[in-house]
Motif scaffolding. Structure first.
Motif, PDB file in Angstrom:
ATOM      1  N   VAL A  12       0.860  -1.178   0.000  1.00 51.26           N
ATOM      2  CA  VAL A  12       0.000   0.000   0.000  1.00 51.26           C
ATOM      3  C   VAL A  12       0.898   1.229   0.000  1.00 51.26           C
ATOM      4  O   VAL A  12       1.623   1.469   0.968  1.00 51.26           O
ATOM      5  CB  VAL A  12      -0.917   0.027   1.244  1.00 51.26           C
ATOM      6  N   PRO A  13       0.882   2.007  -1.078  1.00 50.40           N
ATOM      7  CA  PRO A  13       1.673   3.236  -1.095  1.00 50.40           C
ATOM      8  C   PRO A  13       1.253   4.163   0.048  1.00 50.40           C
ATOM      9  O   PRO A  13       0.079   4.221   0.417  1.00 50.40           O
ATOM     10  CB  PRO A  13       1.346   3.860  -2.449  1.00 50.40           C
ATOM     11  N   ARG A  14       2.198   4.874   0.600  1.00 47.68           N
ATOM     12  CA  ARG A  14       1.933   5.765   1.736  1.00 47.68           C
ATOM     13  C   ARG A  14       1.429   7.122   1.265  1.00 47.68           C
ATOM     14  O   ARG A  14       2.051   8.153   1.507  1.00 47.68           O
ATOM     15  CB  ARG A  14       3.184   5.931   2.584  1.00 47.68           C
ATOM     16  N   ASN A  15       0.300   7.099   0.584  1.00 48.59           N
ATOM     17  CA  ASN A  15      -0.357   8.345   0.172  1.00 48.59           C
ATOM     18  C   ASN A  15      -1.857   8.081   0.110  1.00 48.59           C
ATOM     19  O   ASN A  15      -2.306   6.943   0.175  1.00 48.59           O
ATOM     20  CB  ASN A  15       0.192   8.850  -1.166  1.00 48.59           C
ATOM     21  N   ALA A  16      -2.638   9.161   0.026  1.00 48.82           N
ATOM     22  CA  ALA A  16      -4.095   9.038   0.078  1.00 48.82           C
ATOM     23  C   ALA A  16      -4.636   8.130  -1.022  1.00 48.82           C
ATOM     24  O   ALA A  16      -5.519   7.298  -0.776  1.00 48.82           O
ATOM     25  CB  ALA A  16      -4.752  10.416   0.014  1.00 48.82           C
ATOM     26  N   ASN A  17      -4.124   8.259  -2.235  1.00 43.96           N
ATOM     27  CA  ASN A  17      -4.619   7.417  -3.332  1.00 43.96           C
ATOM     28  C   ASN A  17      -4.320   5.939  -3.089  1.00 43.96           C
ATOM     29  O   ASN A  17      -5.167   5.083  -3.323  1.00 43.96           O
ATOM     30  CB  ASN A  17      -4.030   7.861  -4.669  1.00 43.96           C
ATOM     31  N   GLY A  18      -3.105   5.647  -2.652  1.00 45.20           N
ATOM     32  CA  GLY A  18      -2.731   4.255  -2.388  1.00 45.20           C
ATOM     33  C   GLY A  18      -3.572   3.641  -1.284  1.00 45.20           C
ATOM     34  O   GLY A  18      -4.019   2.493  -1.382  1.00 45.20           O
ATOM     35  N   ILE A  19      -3.804   4.417  -0.231  1.00 45.42           N
ATOM     36  CA  ILE A  19      -4.611   3.937   0.884  1.00 45.42           C
ATOM     37  C   ILE A  19      -6.039   3.684   0.415  1.00 45.42           C
ATOM     38  O   ILE A  19      -6.618   2.628   0.676  1.00 45.42           O
ATOM     39  CB  ILE A  19      -4.573   4.942   2.043  1.00 45.42           C
ATOM     40  N   ALA A  20      -6.617   4.650  -0.284  1.00 46.61           N
ATOM     41  CA  ALA A  20      -7.998   4.526  -0.748  1.00 46.61           C
ATOM     42  C   ALA A  20      -8.179   3.316  -1.655  1.00 46.61           C
ATOM     43  O   ALA A  20      -9.182   2.601  -1.552  1.00 46.61           O
ATOM     44  CB  ALA A  20      -8.430   5.800  -1.460  1.00 46.61           C
ATOM     45  N   GLU A  21      -7.225   3.062  -2.536  1.00 49.22           N
ATOM     46  CA  GLU A  21      -7.330   1.924  -3.451  1.00 49.22           C
ATOM     47  C   GLU A  21      -7.314   0.591  -2.719  1.00 49.22           C
ATOM     48  O   GLU A  21      -7.889  -0.382  -3.189  1.00 49.22           O
ATOM     49  CB  GLU A  21      -6.206   1.976  -4.482  1.00 49.22           C
ATOM     50  N   ALA A  22      -6.648   0.537  -1.556  1.00 51.81           N
ATOM     51  CA  ALA A  22      -6.534  -0.710  -0.811  1.00 51.81           C
ATOM     52  C   ALA A  22      -7.752  -0.991   0.071  1.00 51.81           C
ATOM     53  O   ALA A  22      -7.932  -2.113   0.527  1.00 51.81           O
ATOM     54  CB  ALA A  22      -5.275  -0.686   0.057  1.00 51.81           C
ATOM     55  N   LEU A  23      -8.584   0.012   0.306  1.00 54.04           N
ATOM     56  CA  LEU A  23      -9.747  -0.151   1.181  1.00 54.04           C
ATOM     57  C   LEU A  23     -10.992  -0.495   0.374  1.00 54.04           C
ATOM     58  O   LEU A  23     -11.131  -0.063  -0.767  1.00 54.04           O
ATOM     59  CB  LEU A  23      -9.989   1.144   1.966  1.00 54.04           C
ATOM     60  N   ASP A  24     -11.920  -1.243   0.997  1.00 56.28           N
ATOM     61  CA  ASP A  24     -13.180  -1.527   0.319  1.00 56.28           C
ATOM     62  C   ASP A  24     -14.094  -0.303   0.402  1.00 56.28           C
ATOM     63  O   ASP A  24     -13.790   0.666   1.089  1.00 56.28           O
ATOM     64  CB  ASP A  24     -13.844  -2.779   0.884  1.00 56.28           C
ATOM     65  N   GLY A  25     -15.208  -0.340  -0.294  1.00 54.91           N
ATOM     66  CA  GLY A  25     -16.106   0.804  -0.444  1.00 54.91           C
ATOM     67  C   GLY A  25     -16.449   1.565   0.825  1.00 54.91           C
ATOM     68  O   GLY A  25     -16.130   2.748   0.948  1.00 54.91           O
ATOM     69  N   PRO A  26     -17.095   0.926   1.809  1.00 57.17           N
ATOM     70  CA  PRO A  26     -17.483   1.665   3.012  1.00 57.17           C
ATOM     71  C   PRO A  26     -16.281   2.190   3.798  1.00 57.17           C
ATOM     72  O   PRO A  26     -16.311   3.293   4.336  1.00 57.17           O
ATOM     73  CB  PRO A  26     -18.273   0.646   3.837  1.00 57.17           C
ATOM     74  N   ARG A  27     -15.224   1.413   3.859  1.00 57.63           N
ATOM     75  CA  ARG A  27     -14.028   1.860   4.587  1.00 57.63           C
ATOM     76  C   ARG A  27     -13.343   2.987   3.818  1.00 57.63           C
ATOM     77  O   ARG A  27     -12.799   3.901   4.427  1.00 57.63           O
ATOM     78  CB  ARG A  27     -13.094   0.683   4.834  1.00 57.63           C
ATOM     79  N   ARG A  28     -13.348   2.936   2.505  1.00 55.40           N
ATOM     80  CA  ARG A  28     -12.775   4.011   1.694  1.00 55.40           C
ATOM     81  C   ARG A  28     -13.532   5.316   1.950  1.00 55.40           C
ATOM     82  O   ARG A  28     -12.928   6.377   2.120  1.00 55.40           O
ATOM     83  CB  ARG A  28     -12.821   3.650   0.212  1.00 55.40           C
ATOM     84  N   VAL A  29     -14.851   5.242   2.003  1.00 58.03           N
ATOM     85  CA  VAL A  29     -15.673   6.425   2.271  1.00 58.03           C
ATOM     86  C   VAL A  29     -15.324   7.002   3.647  1.00 58.03           C
ATOM     87  O   VAL A  29     -15.165   8.214   3.805  1.00 58.03           O
ATOM     88  CB  VAL A  29     -17.179   6.083   2.172  1.00 58.03           C
ATOM     89  N   GLU A  30     -15.185   6.135   4.652  1.00 60.72           N
ATOM     90  CA  GLU A  30     -14.842   6.608   6.001  1.00 60.72           C
ATOM     91  C   GLU A  30     -13.447   7.228   6.029  1.00 60.72           C
ATOM     92  O   GLU A  30     -13.217   8.241   6.692  1.00 60.72           O
ATOM     93  CB  GLU A  30     -14.948   5.458   7.012  1.00 60.72           C
ATOM     94  N   PHE A  31     -12.506   6.616   5.318  1.00 64.83           N
ATOM     95  CA  PHE A  31     -11.157   7.183   5.224  1.00 64.83           C
ATOM     96  C   PHE A  31     -11.210   8.592   4.659  1.00 64.83           C
ATOM     97  O   PHE A  31     -10.661   9.527   5.247  1.00 64.83           O
ATOM     98  CB  PHE A  31     -10.264   6.295   4.353  1.00 64.83           C
ATOM     99  N   TYR A  32     -11.875   8.766   3.524  1.00 65.06           N
ATOM    100  CA  TYR A  32     -11.975  10.091   2.919  1.00 65.06           C
ATOM    101  C   TYR A  32     -12.719  11.070   3.828  1.00 65.06           C
ATOM    102  O   TYR A  32     -12.358  12.239   3.929  1.00 65.06           O
ATOM    103  CB  TYR A  32     -12.645  10.027   1.546  1.00 65.06           C
ATOM    104  N   ARG A  33     -13.764  10.599   4.511  1.00 63.57           N
ATOM    105  CA  ARG A  33     -14.509  11.473   5.416  1.00 63.57           C
ATOM    106  C   ARG A  33     -13.602  12.013   6.514  1.00 63.57           C
ATOM    107  O   ARG A  33     -13.566  13.207   6.788  1.00 63.57           O
ATOM    108  CB  ARG A  33     -15.697  10.725   6.038  1.00 63.57           C
ATOM    109  N   GLN A  34     -12.818  11.108   7.124  1.00 61.36           N
ATOM    110  CA  GLN A  34     -11.919  11.527   8.193  1.00 61.36           C
ATOM    111  C   GLN A  34     -10.808  12.432   7.671  1.00 61.36           C
ATOM    112  O   GLN A  34     -10.445  13.414   8.325  1.00 61.36           O
ATOM    113  CB  GLN A  34     -11.325  10.314   8.892  1.00 61.36           C
TER     114      GLN A  34
END
Length: 96
Positions: free
Chosen positions: A14-36
């Motif tokens: 998982v690249p240490r940046n927002a895009n890399g993190i978001a790509e590794a998370l599933d839908g609901p968790r990705r939404v929560e990541f972006y929300r936070q």
């Protein structure tokens, strides 16, 4: 005290940046990541990224299911902080 990864990943799963993190998370968790991340003050954003990078690394760990099962059935190997510090000293690693 700081911790170093036991296994280095080249390249990192998982690249240490927002895009890399978001790509590794599933839908609901990705939404929560972006929300936070979007709700974080600038001085808090790094903490959000670190937290979710760790979550994404756990989610993509090939041994994750095995480790989860071992934790749930009580067979996951554990150790004490004192033992970890002793091993780090013996290996010449920093202990703070």
């Amino acid at each position: 005290m700081t911790a170093q990864p036991i296994h280095h990943h080249e390249p990192e799963r998982v690249p240490r940046n927002a895009n890399g993190i978001a790509e590794a998370l599933d839908g609901p968790r990705r939404v929560e990541f972006y929300r936070q991340l979007l709700a974080a003050a600038p001085e808090e954003a790094e903490g959000v990224l670190i937290h979710w990078w760790c979550e994404a690394m756990l989610d993509t760990d090939p041994a994750g299911d095995r480790l989860t099962a071992a934790a749930l059935d009580g067979t996951l190997r554990t150790t004490t902080v004192e033992d970890l510090m002793a091993r780090r000293r013996q290996a010449g690693g920093p202990v703070e």
